[in-house]
Design a protein around this motif. Structure first.
Motif, PDB file in Angstrom:
ATOM      1  N   CYS A 165      37.239  12.797  -2.894  1.00  0.00           N
ATOM      2  CA  CYS A 165      36.795  12.323  -4.210  1.00  0.00           C
ATOM      3  C   CYS A 165      37.831  12.685  -5.280  1.00  0.00           C
ATOM      4  O   CYS A 165      38.186  11.859  -6.122  1.00  0.00           O
ATOM      5  N   LEU A 166      38.322  13.923  -5.217  1.00  0.00           N
ATOM      6  CA  LEU A 166      39.316  14.360  -6.200  1.00  0.00           C
ATOM      7  C   LEU A 166      40.583  13.513  -6.080  1.00  0.00           C
ATOM      8  O   LEU A 166      41.142  13.040  -7.081  1.00  0.00           O
ATOM      9  N   ASP A 167      41.013  13.303  -4.847  1.00  0.00           N
ATOM     10  CA  ASP A 167      42.209  12.504  -4.598  1.00  0.00           C
ATOM     11  C   ASP A 167      42.044  11.065  -5.067  1.00  0.00           C
ATOM     12  O   ASP A 167      42.968  10.473  -5.633  1.00  0.00           O
ATOM     13  N   ALA A 168      40.880  10.504  -4.806  1.00  0.00           N
ATOM     14  CA  ALA A 168      40.643   9.108  -5.186  1.00  0.00           C
ATOM     15  C   ALA A 168      40.353   8.984  -6.672  1.00  0.00           C
ATOM     16  O   ALA A 168      40.400   7.890  -7.231  1.00  0.00           O
ATOM     17  N   SER A 212      27.709  10.495   4.071  1.00  0.00           N
ATOM     18  CA  SER A 212      27.786  10.708   5.521  1.00  0.00           C
ATOM     19  C   SER A 212      27.069   9.627   6.319  1.00  0.00           C
ATOM     20  O   SER A 212      27.299   9.462   7.512  1.00  0.00           O
ATOM     21  N   GLN A 213      26.180   8.888   5.687  1.00  0.00           N
ATOM     22  CA  GLN A 213      25.427   7.853   6.406  1.00  0.00           C
ATOM     23  C   GLN A 213      26.053   6.473   6.231  1.00  0.00           C
ATOM     24  O   GLN A 213      25.508   5.474   6.695  1.00  0.00           O
ATOM     25  N   TYR A 214      27.205   6.409   5.550  1.00  0.00           N
ATOM     26  CA  TYR A 214      27.763   5.103   5.224  1.00  0.00           C
ATOM     27  C   TYR A 214      27.942   4.171   6.440  1.00  0.00           C
ATOM     28  O   TYR A 214      27.643   2.970   6.352  1.00  0.00           O
ATOM     29  N   PRO A 215      28.382   4.689   7.601  1.00  0.00           N
ATOM     30  CA  PRO A 215      28.570   3.762   8.729  1.00  0.00           C
ATOM     31  C   PRO A 215      27.277   3.085   9.192  1.00  0.00           C
ATOM     32  O   PRO A 215      27.333   2.066   9.872  1.00  0.00           O
ATOM     33  N   ASN A 216      26.143   3.617   8.837  1.00  0.00           N
ATOM     34  CA  ASN A 216      24.867   3.005   9.228  1.00  0.00           C
ATOM     35  C   ASN A 216      24.341   2.001   8.204  1.00  0.00           C
ATOM     36  O   ASN A 216      23.234   1.479   8.384  1.00  0.00           O
ATOM     37  N   ILE A 236      34.234   6.131  -0.076  1.00  0.00           N
ATOM     38  CA  ILE A 236      34.703   6.304  -1.464  1.00  0.00           C
ATOM     39  C   ILE A 236      35.488   5.067  -1.921  1.00  0.00           C
ATOM     40  O   ILE A 236      35.364   4.628  -3.072  1.00  0.00           O
ATOM     41  N   SER A 237      36.289   4.481  -1.024  1.00  0.00           N
ATOM     42  CA  SER A 237      36.984   3.241  -1.390  1.00  0.00           C
ATOM     43  C   SER A 237      35.979   2.165  -1.786  1.00  0.00           C
ATOM     44  O   SER A 237      36.162   1.448  -2.770  1.00  0.00           O
ATOM     45  N   GLY A 284      32.564  -0.275  -8.599  1.00  0.00           N
ATOM     46  CA  GLY A 284      32.456   0.185  -9.982  1.00  0.00           C
ATOM     47  C   GLY A 284      31.709   1.491 -10.153  1.00  0.00           C
ATOM     48  O   GLY A 284      31.333   1.856 -11.276  1.00  0.00           O
ATOM     49  N   THR A 285      31.489   2.226  -9.057  1.00  0.00           N
ATOM     50  CA  THR A 285      30.831   3.542  -9.152  1.00  0.00           C
ATOM     51  C   THR A 285      31.863   4.571  -9.587  1.00  0.00           C
ATOM     52  O   THR A 285      32.757   4.924  -8.825  1.00  0.00           O
ATOM     53  N   THR A 286      31.736   5.049 -10.806  1.00  0.00           N
ATOM     54  CA  THR A 286      32.700   6.025 -11.317  1.00  0.00           C
ATOM     55  C   THR A 286      32.206   7.457 -11.127  1.00  0.00           C
ATOM     56  O   THR A 286      32.997   8.387 -11.154  1.00  0.00           O
TER      57      THR A 286
END
Lengths: 473, 473
Positions: free
Chosen positions: A159-162, A88-92, A130-131, A137-139
């Protein structure tokens, strides 16, 4: 760029060099290997020193298998396991100014997280996060979401979809949080947490790829009733738990003030039945010896987040001291206290931060390339309780892997232009990563170059449970 | 991907957002700027808040100029100035194991450098090193070569050909070096140094792009007669000098033993007339207060090399303490003590290392984004004595610049797939760099994201003295 979830897996042979961590101190480097991965994504066999791939194929009756081969500057490596990341903090990521933990939360973090009440905002943020983590390489990742049920459920869906293996945690916080972003009561926090557990059970009933994880934000954000109820929920569900501990000295003092009856920060979690072998504790920088011993006794796990700890001036975690006591340690990017979603950056920073610790505590504190890679793979697998399924290449384990490629400098070509240097000599091949190989390097040296200069361009393909989930275009 | 040297420059207009350092504490952000660069590569005019580019063009009579425009997620930034880099060590970038300075020299460095006696080897190494540093936005570099005349001259040729501004130093070392890689005498070292000076004079008579730089490796590698002769050469030529100082505690002790008559490491250089305003001192980690004061008094300059200092466990340089005393500080990658040829990595590491210093010395030691960018541009310009020509965007300065581009996350697109998430949502556009912009960020936040997550993919174009020297394909 990836195989959709509804397409059945084919058996596949991975042929060439594979490298993984044998022990904390040693890489296992197999130059002529063949790994067979079955239609369930499991490693069915592994042949070393395989001179003739056709013979291996024939011996196993795998003539119809799909084959993936490495070139001389490529190798297979286990996927990384990010044991602590706030999706949730990725944009920062990269935005933290001169702050430290407690002002950082109020200035940057709570406003952003609260905006994910909007599911469309959450979709944009989580899809990109997630992309990116897959491309690095984070599995497997242990994600903090927010306290919003719909958005948290969406993160699990994504996550399930990706095809990324994930622990998805709805963040519990009924205290010391802003009015605009807070659980209204302990009961509400537990009810909402159960909703996300139910949702994940509905999309992945065996938790084969996605698992819920109980997530008290950190002790100061939780009232005693909430911690108590989470302890009960843990006992009744046996679900894993994640939280923060001892990241910042001000935070440690605050915990002492808020929980005067407890003897230490670790003991707060212990008091409520949360300090168990299924607990992931992020940071653990300023632990006392008795806290460390309690954590060891309970077999709780630690997620070391070096990039974050430097960025927020939190301190240098004494990883050697933790490892020496027998505690299980993995690595976390801790986005966005950590500025980067790349686990390779976390691996690199674990090495660099250990050198700063060594400047004070002596040379023994230094972590080697082998050690930081172990923490990022096998260590992480133990931290999330999946050491029997992921973290290395053994028969019976699942194929969570990345194909790493390095750039071979075209020596002959450059040497041609003896007299007149031409523009050609200066051209960097497009798409090649930043790691230059000159041809004389040992595999250990190639790996060191990757650890210190590599990035997502070097991660050419990524598989989770046998499924291709990312490929560089 | 670049404009050859023999093609005359056209006048050019750079239109859009430009950002550079106003002071150590402040960025100058100009969103609607127009910069006119003349056929000599100099900034002829600079218009702020230019609503209408045609009017600007007409007013200056520049209707025939070539125009380069930025998009909303791009900006022009001054090229980086790498004040300390061993081009000859580039193939070892990332390879240093658990070593510290003195064993690192013998284990990794001397064997590699000595191999550059072969000019073909040198050509491969130097071509790739210069391609990489240009791709990272390094428009000026102070290079250590090796002690070989032919290879050092070749490095100067390659820099001139590639269009990179460079100081090229033949490394002087007649003491405590291995037999296979050592100057045979002080006289021979001086004669060879003069050969490289003559060569550079022959290819670039005004030192307009390439300048020689006197390069005593470091005090322990030089006999008193060599240091004395270099001091004389400095006085007679007024050429700049570069060396190392106080990188490692063992080195400091060694200098004390080798030069018992001197009162400090800095005073060794001073004694031989080398500690002048044209001296670049790399590292300067373990200086005493009196050494710092002597350096300040002589107006010698310091190249801070944070990545290297962490990697080799050398220590954390007290940059704030140096700046507060009025000493001029720039940044260096110090490849291959430093693992990365990227100055953006040096900028990032300067921020992170300052936080480790702050953990011991207090918050004031922390360097801000603005400060580390200043060190990498204007600070570096002062360190190499070119502050009147490069480091920022002012009329009369030369156009040494990079166009930086960030990836705008396609919000609308992702939001379309409300119900069914599709593979499209997870696709990362190929070729885009690792910095994600969500659209709400201020310019200061965009710059912070670039500093913390950017790499050479974000450096779309690079110009030196008005000439395009790198463009991403």
């Amino acid at each position: 760029m990836s195989t959709p979830r509804n397409v059945p897996l084919r058996r596949a042979l991975y042929v060439g060099t594979f490298i993984h961590c044998k022990t904390l101190q040693e890489l296992d480097i197999c130059e002529n290997g063949v790994i067979g991965v079955d239609e369930h994504g499991k490693i069915a066999f592994l042949e070393r020193d395989a001179e003739n791939v056709d013979l291996v194929t024939a011996a196993h009756g795998w003539g119809d298998a799909h084959i993936v081969r490495t070139s001389s500057s490529q190798f297979f490596f286990p996927g990384f396991i990010d044991t602590h990341i706030h999706a949730s903090q990725y944009p920062n990521a990269g935005i933290f100014g001169q702050s430290t933990l407690l002002d950082w939360l109020n200035t940057y973090t709570f406003p952003l997280e609260s905006s994910l009440a909007n599911v469309n905002t959450a979709r944009v943020v989580y899809s990109r996060c997630i992309s990116r983590t897959l491309s690095h390489g984070t599995t497997t990742a242990a994600y903090y979401a927010t306290n919003h049920v719909d958005s948290t459920n969406l993160l699990a869906d994504i996550c399930l979809d990706a095809g990324q293996r994930a622990f998805v945690g709805r963040c519990c916080m009924d205290s010391l949080s802003p009015d605009f972003y807070k659980d209204i009561s302990a009961d509400a926090a537990i009810a909402d947490t159960k909703s996300t557990i139910d949702h994940i059970k509905s999309i992945d009933p065996t938790y084969g790829l996605i698992s819920p994880i109980l997530t008290p934000r950190f002790a100061p954000s939780c009232t005693p009733p909430l911690l108590h109820a989470l302890g009960q929920l843990h006992r009744s569900t046996d679900l894993p738990i994640q939280t923060h501990i001892s990241e910042n000295l001000g935070e440690v003092q605050l915990v002492r003030k808020l929980f005067p009856e407890s003897t230490s920060y670790a003991q707060v979690y212990d008091m409520y039945g949360l300090l168990t072998s299924k607990m992931i504790l992020a940071h653990a920088i300023h632990l006392s010896t008795s806290e460390r011993d309690l954590i060891k006794e309970r077999d709780a796990k630690i997620s070391h987040c070096p990039a974050s700890n430097s960025a927020l001036t939190s301190g240098g975690a004494k990883v050697r001291w933790l490892l020496d006591s027998g505690i299980t340690v993995g690595l976390g990017t801790d986005v966005s206290g950590g500025y980067s979603p790349s686990m390779l950056e976390a691996v690199r920073q674990a090495s660099l931060v250990s050198r700063h610790v060594a400047m004070l505590d002596g040379d023994a504190a230094k972590l080697s390339i082998e050690e930081v890679l172990y923490l990022g793979t096998r260590g992480g697998a133990k931290v999330v309780g999946l050491e029997d399924r992921i973290g290395g290449f053994e028969v019976g384990k699942e194929w969570d892997a990345q194909l790493v490629g390095l750039a071979l400098v075209p020596e002959a070509k450059a040497a041609q232009h003896e007299g007149a240097l031409c523009a050609e000599s200066f051209k960097l091949p497009s798409g090649e990563g930043p790691v230059d190989i000159f041809g004389w390097e040992s595999w250990n040296e190639k790996v060191a170059k990757w650890v210190y200069n590599g990035d997502d361009r070097n991660t050419l393909s990524v598989w989770v449970k046998g499924r291709l989930v990312h490929q560089r275009s």
